[in-house]
Motif scaffolding. Structure first.
Motif, PDB file in Angstrom:
ATOM      1  N   UNK A   1      41.723  36.061  23.775  1.00 46.62           N
ATOM      2  CA  UNK A   1      42.716  36.509  24.714  1.00 46.62           C
ATOM      3  C   UNK A   1      42.855  37.779  25.050  1.00 46.62           C
ATOM      4  N   UNK A   2      42.769  38.924  24.213  1.00 40.94           N
ATOM      5  CA  UNK A   2      42.933  40.233  24.393  1.00 40.94           C
ATOM      6  C   UNK A   2      41.809  40.744  25.179  1.00 40.94           C
ATOM      7  N   UNK A   3      40.944  40.200  25.541  1.00 36.47           N
ATOM      8  CA  UNK A   3      39.640  40.453  26.391  1.00 36.47           C
ATOM      9  C   UNK A   3      39.861  39.685  27.786  1.00 36.47           C
ATOM     10  N   UNK A   4      40.288  38.562  27.747  1.00 32.16           N
ATOM     11  CA  UNK A   4      40.706  37.847  28.806  1.00 32.16           C
ATOM     12  C   UNK A   4      41.810  38.567  29.649  1.00 32.16           C
ATOM     13  N   UNK A   5      42.670  38.934  29.203  1.00 36.04           N
ATOM     14  CA  UNK A   5      43.713  39.506  29.782  1.00 36.04           C
ATOM     15  C   UNK A   5      43.534  40.787  30.786  1.00 36.04           C
ATOM     16  N   UNK A   6      42.804  41.581  30.157  1.00 36.15           N
ATOM     17  CA  UNK A   6      42.283  42.818  30.693  1.00 36.15           C
ATOM     18  C   UNK A   6      41.224  42.210  32.171  1.00 36.15           C
ATOM     19  N   UNK A   7      40.559  41.247  31.994  1.00 40.33           N
ATOM     20  CA  UNK A   7      39.437  40.811  32.741  1.00 40.33           C
ATOM     21  C   UNK A   7      40.291  40.163  33.883  1.00 40.33           C
ATOM     22  N   UNK A   8      41.219  39.434  33.744  1.00 38.52           N
ATOM     23  CA  UNK A   8      42.261  39.038  34.635  1.00 38.52           C
ATOM     24  C   UNK A   8      43.012  39.967  35.458  1.00 38.52           C
ATOM     25  N   UNK A   9      42.974  41.128  34.987  1.00 39.83           N
ATOM     26  CA  UNK A   9      43.794  42.084  35.706  1.00 39.83           C
ATOM     27  C   UNK A   9      42.965  42.891  36.621  1.00 39.83           C
ATOM     28  N   UNK A  10      41.626  42.822  36.008  1.00 40.87           N
ATOM     29  CA  UNK A  10      40.663  43.264  37.065  1.00 40.87           C
ATOM     30  C   UNK A  10      40.179  42.448  38.017  1.00 40.87           C
ATOM     31  N   UNK A  11      40.227  41.338  37.802  1.00 44.83           N
ATOM     32  CA  UNK A  11      39.703  40.178  38.858  1.00 44.83           C
ATOM     33  C   UNK A  11      40.704  40.252  40.020  1.00 44.83           C
ATOM     34  N   UNK A  12      42.066  40.626  39.656  1.00 51.05           N
ATOM     35  CA  UNK A  12      42.972  40.548  40.967  1.00 51.05           C
ATOM     36  C   UNK A  12      42.530  41.443  41.949  1.00 51.05           C
ATOM     37  N   UNK A  13      42.201  42.834  41.133  1.00 51.48           N
ATOM     38  CA  UNK A  13      41.710  43.939  42.432  1.00 51.48           C
ATOM     39  C   UNK A  13      40.330  43.729  42.948  1.00 51.48           C
ATOM     40  N   UNK A  14      39.478  42.842  42.175  1.00 54.68           N
ATOM     41  CA  UNK A  14      38.205  42.554  42.746  1.00 54.68           C
ATOM     42  C   UNK A  14      38.464  41.511  43.919  1.00 54.68           C
ATOM     43  N   UNK A  15      39.298  40.657  43.801  1.00 50.62           N
ATOM     44  CA  UNK A  15      39.409  39.488  44.868  1.00 50.62           C
ATOM     45  C   UNK A  15      39.945  40.313  46.069  1.00 50.62           C
ATOM     46  N   UNK A  16      40.917  40.960  45.806  1.00 55.91           N
ATOM     47  CA  UNK A  16      41.588  41.829  46.842  1.00 55.91           C
ATOM     48  C   UNK A  16      40.488  42.574  47.619  1.00 55.91           C
ATOM     49  N   UNK A  17      39.700  43.380  46.909  1.00 59.39           N
ATOM     50  CA  UNK A  17      38.965  44.416  47.614  1.00 59.39           C
ATOM     51  C   UNK A  17      37.708  43.567  48.399  1.00 59.39           C
ATOM     52  N   UNK A  18      37.344  42.421  47.697  1.00 55.33           N
ATOM     53  CA  UNK A  18      36.275  41.529  48.439  1.00 55.33           C
ATOM     54  C   UNK A  18      36.839  41.008  49.878  1.00 55.33           C
ATOM     55  N   UNK A  19      38.298  40.741  49.891  1.00 53.37           N
ATOM     56  CA  UNK A  19      38.710  40.286  50.931  1.00 53.37           C
ATOM     57  C   UNK A  19      38.868  41.347  52.030  1.00 53.37           C
ATOM     58  N   UNK A  20      38.959  42.575  51.501  1.00 52.49           N
ATOM     59  CA  UNK A  20      39.058  43.620  52.482  1.00 52.49           C
ATOM     60  C   UNK A  20      38.048  44.367  52.594  1.00 52.49           C
TER      61      UNK A  20
END
Length: 394
Positions: free
Chosen positions: A319-338
């Motif tokens: 889970x210590x690796x999944x949490x930063x992955x999720x934080x980065x994914x939020x930025x990835x999805x936002x960037x892809x939409x824009x």
């Protein structure tokens, strides 16, 4: 303006953090866009899988209702995804009442997680793989203690008070340490000699903690020994049958209970969904968690093959690796939409926190070429903090 639908499959560690991070990034950066958020899981709760050993020794509840984690803003769907129809951007679901439902998505996050490996049925013993398994383990050793109270034969009493933990990964270490404390405590309350309780941790390798340096492994083993856990290296448990433990090398020993802790494997259901997977069953993604050969689908956590594009190093299933992955994914999805450049994955620093029984832990961090080791109550507090962070407990 069209309302976009963002669906996250899986309410494990990666799934709940992915939902929070995507909501945060999309709500902050794309306020004009209407977005519907949906979280799908077969359960109506988040299972704190990293502390699955707790119900094996106490009555601690390790389930958090999803309504508590997401009181508003997220539609919670209790169902199993049966098919992803990528060409039409839709899912097929089967509810607990066997009702089939169809959902369309614009953004889909596959965070189906992992399952815990189970032994073959012929190998006997009890696996620690599900919540029910944990409860059954607790019932089994408590029943053995009650039987030991009535047992006149000292050898049979000793057998009943002997527990083998097969598999010496982090889960095996934490399970053995918790059993050593709680079984002895209960034995004493029943009038038995707690010193007659034997907890053995069987390790197929020649030392513990292969993910860290040898000196940390030695310290870990010393703490386990002080807590009453015997570590047996280079010995693989083959089976438990009628109170007899068979080990590699032909050794047989009497045992009251054998607990299997065999590690994780990616959730095999992702193969059924037609997603590209590695030979080991991990979803194949690019450096920004986009599933290869698909549109609008991302994957993180234990079910995904997350690789550092610079070093080629794979993330672990923690889970210590999944949490930063999720934080980065939020930025990835936002960037892809824009239509902007999205961040790429980077690895988490080398670190582990391991619980070694109640209020005792070991934390190791490798930074600036130095190994930092914290043990005892402070090590446990750090471990407890990571457990809580993993489940969004503040």
């Amino acid at each position: 303006m069209k309302t976009l639908t963002c669906i996250v499959i899986g309410a494990g560690y990666a799934g709940i953090h992915a939902m929070n991070e995507i909501r945060k990034n999309l709500n902050n950066g794309n306020k004009k866009q209407s977005i519907k958020f949906v979280l799908i899981d077969k359960n109506k709760y988040h299972l704190r899988k990293v502390i699955l050993f707790k119900p094996a020794v106490t009555d601690e509840d390790i389930c958090i209702p999803l309504t508590q984690l997401f009181p508003e803003g997220v539609e919670l769907v209790q169902a199993t995804v049966t098919e992803i129809i990528k060409a039409e951007n839709k899912l097929l679901l089967r509810s607990i009442n066997d009702v089939v439902q169809e959902l369309r998505y614009d953004i889909l996050v596959v965070a189906a997680g992992s399952i815990i490996r189970r032994p073959e049925e012929s190998q006997g013993g009890l696996p620690l793989a599900t919540l029910n398994d944990a409860i059954n383990i607790r019932k089994a050793w408590q029943a053995n203690l009650r039987q030991a109270v009535e047992e006149a034969n000292p050898l049979e009493r000793e057998r009943l008070m002997t527990i083998a933990v097969a598999g010496a990964g982090i889960s095996g270490i934490e399970t053995a340490a918790e059993l050593a404390y709680h079984v002895r405590t209960d034995a004493q309350q029943l009038g038995l000699d707690p010193n007659q309780v034997h907890i053995s941790l069987y390790n197929a390798h020649e030392r513990l903690f292969l993910d860290g340096p040898g000196k940390v492994a030695m310290k870990l083993e010393h703490i386990l020994s002080d807590n009453g856990v015997e570590v047996v290296h280079g010995s693989r448990v083959l089976r438990e049958e009628a109170g007899s433990l068979s080990l590699s090398g032909g050794v047989k020993l009497p045992v009251g209970l054998c607990v299997w802790t065999l590690g994780l494997m990616p959730n095999p259901i992702v193969k059924q969904w037609g997603l590209p997977v590695t030979a080991a069953g991990f979803v194949i993604i690019d450096e920004s968690y986009r599933v290869k050969g698909t549109s609008g689908i991302y994957s993180i956590g234990d079910c995904a093959s997350v690789i550092n594009p610079d070093s080629g190093r794979s993330d672990g299933m923690t889970c210590k690796e999944a949490i930063p992955q999720a934080a980065r994914l939020g930025k990835v999805v936002a960037a892809d939409l824009e239509g902007q450049s999205a961040p790429a994955h980077t690895s988490y620093m080398d670190s582990f926190s391991i619980g070694i029984g109640p209020k005792n832990g070991l934390t190791w961090v490798h930074k600036w070429g130095i190994d930092f080791i914290i043990t005892g109550k402070m090590g446990y507090r750090i471990k407890q903090l990571t457990w809580n962070l993993g489940s969004s407990i503040k």
